[in-house]
Design an enzyme around this catalytic site. Structure first.
Site, PDB file in Angstrom:
ATOM      1  N   LYS A  11      13.341   5.887   5.453  1.00 48.75           N
ATOM      2  CA  LYS A  11      12.028   6.733   4.980  1.00 48.75           C
ATOM      3  C   LYS A  11      12.683   8.300   4.357  1.00 48.75           C
ATOM      4  O   LYS A  11      13.060   8.911   5.414  1.00 48.75           O
ATOM      5  CB  LYS A  11      11.409   6.185   5.546  1.00 48.75           C
ATOM      6  N   TYR A  51       5.363  -3.311  -1.566  1.00 50.63           N
ATOM      7  CA  TYR A  51       4.782  -3.411  -0.143  1.00 50.63           C
ATOM      8  C   TYR A  51       3.545  -4.369  -0.145  1.00 50.63           C
ATOM      9  O   TYR A  51       2.954  -4.790   0.462  1.00 50.63           O
ATOM     10  CB  TYR A  51       4.534  -2.872   1.257  1.00 50.63           C
ATOM     11  N   ARG A  87      19.070  -5.555  11.381  1.00 54.23           N
ATOM     12  CA  ARG A  87      17.796  -5.816  12.205  1.00 54.23           C
ATOM     13  C   ARG A  87      17.972  -5.140  13.576  1.00 54.23           C
ATOM     14  O   ARG A  87      16.846  -4.500  13.867  1.00 54.23           O
ATOM     15  CB  ARG A  87      17.018  -6.704  12.207  1.00 54.23           C
ATOM     16  N   ASN A 114       8.347   4.390  11.117  1.00 51.12           N
ATOM     17  CA  ASN A 114       9.764   3.846  11.907  1.00 51.12           C
ATOM     18  C   ASN A 114      10.786   4.922  11.120  1.00 51.12           C
ATOM     19  O   ASN A 114      11.858   3.694  11.716  1.00 51.12           O
ATOM     20  CB  ASN A 114       8.847   2.904  12.013  1.00 51.12           C
ATOM     21  N   HIS A 117      13.585   1.196   7.138  1.00 57.95           N
ATOM     22  CA  HIS A 117      13.008  -0.729   6.344  1.00 57.95           C
ATOM     23  C   HIS A 117      14.661  -1.454   6.404  1.00 57.95           C
ATOM     24  O   HIS A 117      15.252  -0.796   6.117  1.00 57.95           O
ATOM     25  CB  HIS A 117      12.261  -0.259   5.086  1.00 57.95           C
ATOM     26  N   GLU A 128      14.855  -8.147  -2.353  1.00 58.60           N
ATOM     27  CA  GLU A 128      14.272  -6.011  -2.572  1.00 58.60           C
ATOM     28  C   GLU A 128      14.813  -5.796  -3.000  1.00 58.60           C
ATOM     29  O   GLU A 128      15.656  -4.172  -3.297  1.00 58.60           O
ATOM     30  CB  GLU A 128      14.433  -5.744  -0.817  1.00 58.60           C
TER      31      GLU A 128
HETATM   32  P1  CMP Z   1       9.074  -2.208   7.447  1.00 59.89           P
HETATM   33  O1  CMP Z   1      10.028  -2.357   8.329  1.00 59.89           O
HETATM   34  O2  CMP Z   1       9.251  -0.782   6.506  1.00 59.89           O
HETATM   35  O3  CMP Z   1       7.725  -2.906   6.597  1.00 59.89           O
HETATM   36  C1  CMP Z   1       6.714  -2.947   6.515  1.00 59.89           C
HETATM   37  C2  CMP Z   1       6.227  -1.642   7.481  1.00 59.89           C
HETATM   38  O4  CMP Z   1       4.402  -1.407   7.673  1.00 59.89           O
HETATM   39  C3  CMP Z   1       6.597  -1.219   8.841  1.00 59.89           C
HETATM   40  O5  CMP Z   1       7.911  -0.689   8.305  1.00 59.89           O
HETATM   41  C4  CMP Z   1       5.730  -0.125   9.059  1.00 59.89           C
HETATM   42  O6  CMP Z   1       5.956   1.042   8.588  1.00 59.89           O
HETATM   43  C5  CMP Z   1       4.713  -0.282   8.784  1.00 59.89           C
HETATM   44  N1  CMP Z   1       3.589  -1.385   9.887  1.00 59.89           N
HETATM   45  C6  CMP Z   1       3.376  -2.186  10.044  1.00 59.89           C
HETATM   46  N2  CMP Z   1       3.014  -2.442  10.862  1.00 59.89           N
HETATM   47  C7  CMP Z   1       1.514  -1.788  10.915  1.00 59.89           C
HETATM   48  C8  CMP Z   1       0.746  -1.580  11.664  1.00 59.89           C
HETATM   49  N3  CMP Z   1       0.538  -3.006  12.654  1.00 59.89           N
HETATM   50  N4  CMP Z   1       0.248  -0.779  12.192  1.00 59.89           N
HETATM   51  C9  CMP Z   1       0.753   0.700  10.922  1.00 59.89           C
HETATM   52  N5  CMP Z   1       1.920   0.403  10.217  1.00 59.89           N
HETATM   53  C10 CMP Z   1       2.740  -1.036  10.410  1.00 59.89           C
END
Ligand code: CMP
Length: 141
Positions: A11, A51, A87, A114, A117, A128
């Site tokens: 990211k 998304y 994962r 985070n 992805h 994807e």
């Molecule tokens: P990702 O694996 O990219 O898939 C969806 C993304 O949404 C996730 O990582 C986080 O970046 C974001 N995300 C998922 N749950 C939450 C949440 N409860 N609050 C904020 N961001 C979230």
């Protein structure tokens, strides 16, 4: 033995921290082959489409803002049970719950930022990968 493909996104905030190499090294150590790779800055339209499953969620707007804030490094990984295996390396979505030694435990800044992805199923992986790559951009062994 099931050879799978999965999509990985480093990211924007992680790209900005200059840790692409550190993350790629972990993939290579886990025998995940990088068979396609591109750096690009998602447009809001692309991010919203990618998304789309989260469009009703309260965090959607923030997620789109983060994902379009700079370039991402997007790659396709291939290997044995690649979806599960990646994962496991990633750790839990919420870094507070990510096991020590996982990529998110080490590099996430928040739940939204985070670090990475990874596709969550074979159906997601197919969608994807097709979202970002055409067949001529993937180089399987
Ligand atoms: P990702 O694996 O990219 O898939 C969806 C993304 O949404 C996730 O990582 C986080 O970046 C974001 N995300 C998922 N749950 C939450 C949440 N409860 N609050 C904020 N961001 C979230």
């Amino acid at each position: 033995m099931t050879i799978e493909r999965t999509l990985s996104i480093i990211k924007p905030h992680a790209v900005a921290k200059n840790i692409i190499g550190k993350i790629f090294y972990r993939l290579e150590c886990a025998k995940l082959l990088i068979i396609g790779c591109k750096m690009l800055q998602l447009t809001p339209t692309q991010a919203r489409e990618f998304y789309i499953a989260h469009q009703e969620k309260i965090f959607f707007k923030n997620l789109i803002q983060c994902m379009t804030s700079g370039p991402s490094m997007i790659s396709v990984l291939e290997g044995e049970n690649a979806i599960y295996s990646y994962r496991q390396l990633m750790g839990a979505t919420n870094p507070i719950h990510a096991l020590s030694g996982t990529i998110r435990a080490d590099y996430a800044d928040s739940l939204t930022e985070n670090a990475i992805h990874g596709s969550d199923s074979s159906i997601s992986a197919e969608r994807e990968i097709d979202f970002f790559f055409n067949v001529h951009e993937l180089f399987s062994k």
